[in-house]
Design a protein around this motif. Structure first.
Motif: not given
Lengths: 287, 325
Positions: A35, A37, A96-98, A100-103
């Motif tokens: 997913v 983000f 998903l968390l990765l 998020f960090g890139l976002t």
């Protein structure tokens, strides 16, 4: 009656963006089980790419419609090869968390460069003005957005459901192991499919550039709304994500007529109702 | 075990001396976020559910406590406890719906509901002040003692945070916590053993959200205001990062992660405003190469030093390697 019709039209415009974004999410999720983000941030980059191509290279909106998604997709593929690829063997939540960090990195980089307010971008001359129909006034650009995004959605559906490439993608989505056993190199298809999903997000960004303010956080809230739409529709079906996108756009626009403050929250209420009545989503099956 | 006792004494000394080592505001942030992160780990580490919406419950606790203190004159720490209850009550219907889906969908649903709370707080200006937030929250202890001295407030708050973290520990080290672990490891098996899995998940989530709200309540009284950004999804992501950095499923990992992130932010903010780039980069690095976290890695090192693994036969190639979650 006329104002109602106008609201349906505006809802379809919003729905066009929802459809393009959730379609991209569904394509990526199907193949990679990720997913993404970053999708909202990539949409934002699509809009900024359009702006930058226009101001620094004099590229017209029409060429940007092609070049900006290609540029952002290239960035997406680089990120996939550098980072996402390393986490395919662990729980999908890590990706998903990765992303998020890139976002955070992407959004903040653009904020440092362009400021939080963002930059303006005008519609192309050909699409200025409006089409009059009875007493109703339809801005030409919005009509274009609607037509163009419907066309892209149909094209994507056709590629995936009716072509040989699409057949490989569907097979790899359904059963990667078996597809490999049939002599198809599944891993080779991961970067282009991810790139394609990213290009859809960037394309939505290009279409948004003349309509909405081009700003670093333009995708920040949109991504959460898109997630709610994906929960409503289910990630399993290509056509389902498109239909849900348009449907939610129209329902939210109509709800806003009766009680304006709910326009932002209605999609989440809708999600709650679906979770109560049909937890798998309109077009989904329980995982 | 004396080593362990020395460790606890050292930790206690560190907590008591913290306002001397860093300034009081940062020390208080470390306390409240330590509890916030530990409560998130009930769900993330011990139940195996990634909530991307805990900002809503931290924020709900903060808004409720702040408004009760400001408009109702409710003293500390009663207002923080009330904030915790409000957050807990709010979480019941939302998480009831969220536990109907698993894995990646659970994360998306909690994120979406948190965004809904964000919009509601933003729209309900008469109560919440919209984008201005709640300002000028009084800091008064039960009995009317003025707590405007931050150092004094810090020492009043320490036992509350210790109590909160102890409750988190108690929850996951109880028979209830063992069931949560069973659900995390194999949900189907837990279900077939007759455990009402969804009800366990819901209770775990509600307890986690309540304690997050408690942390939010203390946070608002410490700052004397709460801003709308507190409820944004960036807060939800940040607290998850703290848990991962410190180490999921460890007693003190989340607190260590919270302290480290806040300390880093404080140092970084003096010479750059690219905090988002820094946070995002740390996040990416932790997830790619350091998923065990600081305390998790340390525990593993100590474990292998104290109890070296016996020389085992070489692993058979067909033996499945356990994949980290």
């Amino acid at each position: 009656m006329e104002s109602l019709l106008l609201q349906v039209f505006n809802g379809l415009i919003n729905g066009a963006f929802f459809a393009l974004l959730s379609l991209g999410l569904a394509v990526i999720f199907g193949m990679l089980r990720v997913v993404n983000f970053m999708h909202g941030a990539l949409y934002m980059l699509g809009a900024f790419a359009t702006y930058l191509l226009g101001t620094s290279a004099g590229v017209s909106f029409w060429w940007a419609l092609l070049l900006a998604p290609l540029a952002v997709a290239a960035l997406g593929i680089v990120l996939e090869r550098l980072f996402l690829r390393r986490l395919y063997d662990v729980d999908p939540l890590y990706n998903l968390l990765l992303t998020f960090g890139l976002t955070l990195v992407l959004q903040d980089t653009m904020r440092l460069r362009f400021g939080i307010q963002g930059v303006p971008y005008g519609a192309p001359p050909l699409l200025k003005g409006a089409v009059v129909w009875g007493n109703l006034l339809f801005p030409t650009y919005r009509l274009f957005v609607l037509g163009f995004s419907v066309m892209i959605c149909l094209l994507t559906w056709w590629v995936i459901e009716r072509t040989r490439v699409g057949m490989i993608i569907r097979a790899a989505t359904e059963n990667p192991g078996l597809t490999r056993a049939l002599g198809i190199d599944v891993d080779r298809w991961v970067p282009p499919v991810f790139g394609f999903g990213v290009a859809l997000a960037a394309l939505a960004g290009v279409l948004a550039a003349p309509m909405r303010n081009v700003s670093p956080l333009m995708g920040a809230d949109l991504i959460v709304t898109t997630f709610a739409i994906v929960v409503i529709g289910g990630l399993g079906s290509i056509l389902g994500s498109v239909i849900t996108g348009f449907l939610v756009g129209v329902i939210v626009a109509l709800g806003a007529v009766y009680y304006p403050p709910v326009s932002n929250t209605l999609v989440f209420v809708l999600m709650a109702i679906i979770l109560l009545l049909r937890p798998a989503g309109l077009f989904g099956s329980l995982e | 075990m004396t080593v362990r006792r020395i460790g606890w004494v050292a930790l206690g000394g560190l907590v008591l001396l913290l306002p001397r080592l860093v300034y009081e505001g940062l020390a208080l942030d470390i306390l409240t976020w330590a509890l916030f992160a530990t409560s998130v780990d009930i769900l993330l580490g011990h139940t195996g559910l990634l909530s991307f919406g805990h900002a809503a419950f931290f924020g709900a606790g903060a808004y409720a406590s702040g408004l009760l203190a400001l408009r109702g004159g409710v003293p500390y720490p009663v207002n923080a406890v009330a904030g915790a209850l409000v957050a807990g009550a709010l979480s019941v219907p939302l998480l009831y719906l969220a536990v109907r889906r698993r894995g990646i969908y659970f994360a998306m649903i909690t994120l979406a509901f948190a965004q809904m709370i964000y919009y509601i707080i933003n729209e309900w200006r008469s109560l919440t002040g919209g984008e201005n937030g709640v300002q000028g929250v009084p800091r008064v202890l039960v009995g009317g003692l003025d707590l405007s001295n931050l150092t004094l407030f810090y020492y009043v708050t320490v036992p509350l945070v210790v109590l909160g973290i102890w409750m988190c520990w108690r929850i996951v080290h109880s028979p209830f916590g063992r069931v949560l672990m069973a659900i995390r490891e194999n949900e189907v098996r837990a279900r077939s053993l007759g455990y009402p899995v969804d009800r366990y998940k819901l209770l775990s989530a509600v307890l986690s959200c309540t304690l997050s709200g408690f942390a939010g309540g203390m946070y608002v009284i410490a700052h004397r205001f709460v801003a709308l950004e507190t409820v944004h999804w960036i807060t939800s992501g940040t607290v998850v990062m703290m848990v991962l950095l410190g180490g999921m499923e460890t007693t003190l990992g989340p607190a260590v992660g919270a302290a480290l992130v806040l300390f880093l932010r404080d140092i970084l903010s003096t010479w750059t405003d690219a905090w988002g780039v820094a946070t995002g980069a740390i996040f990416v690095a932790v997830i790619l190469v350091f998923r065990q976290g600081i305390v998790g890695t340390l525990q593993r090192l100590i474990q292998s030093r104290l109890h070296p693994a016996p020389q085992s036969a070489p692993r058979r190639p067909d033996e499945a390697t356990p994949v980290s979650r």
